[in-house]
Design an enzyme around this catalytic site. Structure first.
Site, PDB file in Angstrom:
ATOM      1  N   LYS A 215       0.849  -1.194   0.000  1.00 32.57           N
ATOM      2  CA  LYS A 215       0.000   0.000   0.000  1.00 32.57           C
ATOM      3  C   LYS A 215       0.886   1.247   0.000  1.00 32.57           C
ATOM      4  O   LYS A 215       1.753   1.405   0.859  1.00 32.57           O
ATOM      5  CB  LYS A 215      -0.902   0.019   1.242  1.00 32.57           C
ATOM      6  CG  LYS A 215      -1.821   1.246   1.278  1.00 32.57           C
ATOM      7  CD  LYS A 215      -2.910   1.098   2.322  1.00 32.57           C
ATOM      8  CE  LYS A 215      -2.535   1.673   3.673  1.00 32.57           C
ATOM      9  NZ  LYS A 215      -2.555   3.132   3.730  1.00 32.57           N
TER      10      LYS A 215
ATOM     11  N   ASP B 221      -3.498   4.318  -1.997  1.00 32.43           N
ATOM     12  CA  ASP B 221      -4.502   4.764  -1.020  1.00 32.43           C
ATOM     13  C   ASP B 221      -4.478   6.287  -0.903  1.00 32.43           C
ATOM     14  O   ASP B 221      -3.929   6.837   0.042  1.00 32.43           O
ATOM     15  CB  ASP B 221      -4.174   4.095   0.328  1.00 32.43           C
ATOM     16  CG  ASP B 221      -5.209   4.403   1.398  1.00 32.43           C
ATOM     17  OD1 ASP B 221      -6.329   4.808   1.058  1.00 32.43           O
ATOM     18  OD2 ASP B 221      -4.885   4.216   2.589  1.00 32.43           O
TER      19      ASP B 221
ATOM     20  N   THR C 121     -11.612   5.536  10.564  1.00 30.36           N
ATOM     21  CA  THR C 121     -11.696   4.905  11.892  1.00 30.36           C
ATOM     22  C   THR C 121     -11.278   5.865  12.999  1.00 30.36           C
ATOM     23  O   THR C 121     -11.499   5.593  14.173  1.00 30.36           O
ATOM     24  CB  THR C 121     -10.840   3.617  11.964  1.00 30.36           C
ATOM     25  OG1 THR C 121      -9.604   3.874  11.301  1.00 30.36           O
ATOM     26  CG2 THR C 121     -11.536   2.459  11.318  1.00 30.36           C
TER      27      THR C 121
ATOM     28  N   LYS D  47      -7.411   8.190  -1.286  1.00 33.85           N
ATOM     29  CA  LYS D  47      -8.736   8.607  -0.772  1.00 33.85           C
ATOM     30  C   LYS D  47      -9.301   9.830  -1.490  1.00 33.85           C
ATOM     31  O   LYS D  47      -9.518  10.885  -0.886  1.00 33.85           O
ATOM     32  CB  LYS D  47      -8.654   8.866   0.738  1.00 33.85           C
ATOM     33  CG  LYS D  47      -8.238   7.645   1.550  1.00 33.85           C
ATOM     34  CD  LYS D  47      -8.350   7.897   3.044  1.00 33.85           C
ATOM     35  CE  LYS D  47      -7.976   6.704   3.879  1.00 33.85           C
ATOM     36  NZ  LYS D  47      -6.543   6.358   3.854  1.00 33.85           N
TER      37      LYS D  47
ATOM     38  N   ARG E 200       2.973  -1.281  10.669  1.00 31.92           N
ATOM     39  CA  ARG E 200       4.073  -1.358  11.636  1.00 31.92           C
ATOM     40  C   ARG E 200       4.434  -2.747  12.156  1.00 31.92           C
ATOM     41  O   ARG E 200       5.623  -3.014  12.394  1.00 31.92           O
ATOM     42  CB  ARG E 200       3.796  -0.378  12.784  1.00 31.92           C
ATOM     43  CG  ARG E 200       3.949   1.062  12.318  1.00 31.92           C
ATOM     44  CD  ARG E 200       3.234   2.025  13.219  1.00 31.92           C
ATOM     45  NE  ARG E 200       1.776   1.863  13.124  1.00 31.92           N
ATOM     46  CZ  ARG E 200       0.916   2.587  13.813  1.00 31.92           C
ATOM     47  NH1 ARG E 200       1.341   3.501  14.650  1.00 31.92           N
ATOM     48  NH2 ARG E 200      -0.382   2.388  13.664  1.00 31.92           N
TER      49      ARG E 200
ATOM     50  N   ASP F 201     -13.953  14.367  -4.416  1.00 34.09           N
ATOM     51  CA  ASP F 201     -14.067  15.601  -5.200  1.00 34.09           C
ATOM     52  C   ASP F 201     -15.321  15.496  -6.058  1.00 34.09           C
ATOM     53  O   ASP F 201     -16.060  14.511  -5.969  1.00 34.09           O
ATOM     54  CB  ASP F 201     -12.791  15.766  -6.066  1.00 34.09           C
ATOM     55  CG  ASP F 201     -12.434  17.236  -6.255  1.00 34.09           C
ATOM     56  OD1 ASP F 201     -13.331  18.028  -6.595  1.00 34.09           O
ATOM     57  OD2 ASP F 201     -11.250  17.579  -6.072  1.00 34.09           O
TER      58      ASP F 201
END
Ligand code: C5P
Length: 243
Positions: free
Chosen positions: A46, A73, A130, A75, A221, A78
């Protein structure tokens, strides 16, 4: 093939396709070092805003040309015409998965799906970030609770032709009920059994996320900051195999 991969059961290849490693690093040098270290242990990465803003489209093209799949990614959110143009450009880079905000509305989502067209890129809708908690829903003068909004937006994404949604693994089973069996459900917030949550609040283990209906797991991570990222990826694939 990295050492250790032979200890993963026969479905290792398909599991590898379902593990997406988040390259949340500052620049291409750091990202390439990670990809190198992980080697054949991962096929899907990603690329998010930090790396894309720093390095631009060339990094994505290079990763695709090296044989890896890319989840870009960014996002998009518009007006339909602009979002569609951005999707077209991203799909031309060879990205396999792209994100748009479901809150952009059904016209925007449908325009994005149409722009992806036959390129092979799949459009994922982000329902609610989230990071948005119930208190912020009120502050934004939005009605309902977070879960209701997630499910409503997931249904709109389905009706707009989106190929999938990004969701917390804790929401995956409810979303699966709403969107049916076909759509992709891509879940970040994955932590191997027994590992620290970090700043993620609503986490699941790899096996639990798959059991809840996730099709792809995004892991950052726990792999990228591990002393041995290749071994950490293998350990997660083993946990996925338990689902
Ligand atoms: O390091 P960690 O495994 O927490 O990384 C998860 C990745 O998924 C990060 O790139 C993060 O931005 C992303 N993400 C998330 N929650 C979302 C959407 C994306 O954690 N709802």
């Amino acid at each position: 093939m990295p050492t250790g991969s032979t200890s993963i059961p026969h479905s290792a290849e398909s599991l590898r396709e379902r593990l997406i490693i988040a390259l949340d690093v500052r620049n291409a040098t750091e990202a390439q070092a990670l990809v190198q270290k992980i080697g054949g242990g991962a096929v899907f990465y990603k690329v998010g805003l930090q790396l894309f803003v720093a390095e631009g489209p060339r990094f994505v093209r290079d990763l695709v040309n090296s044989g890896k799949k890319v989840f870009l990614d960014l996002k998009f959110h518009d007006i339909p015409n602009t979002a569609a143009g951005a999707v077209k450009s991203a799909a031309e880079l060879g990205a396999s998965l792209l994100t748009i905000h479901a809150a952009g509305g059904t016209k925007m989502m449908a325009a994005a799906v149409e722009a992806a067209g036959k390129t092979g890129a799949k459009i994922l809708a982000v329902t609610m970030l989230t990071s948005i908690a119930e208190a912020e829903i009120k502050e934004l003068a939005l009605s309902g609770c977070v879960e209701d909004r997630v499910l409503t937006l997931a249904e709109l994404a389905k009706n707009s032709g989106c190929h999938g949604v990004v969701a917390s693994p804790r929401e995956a089973s409810q979303i699966r009920k709403v969107v049916g069996g076909e759509m992709l459900i891509v879940t970040p917030g994955i932590r191997p059994a027994g590992e620290a949550a970090g700043d993620q609040a609503r986490i699941s283990t790899p096996a639990d996320a798959l059991r809840a209906g996730a099709t792809h797991l995004v892991v950052g991570r726990p792999i990228t900051e591990a002393p041995d990222p290749a071994a950490a990826a293998q350990a997660i694939l083993k946990e996925m195999a338990m689902a």
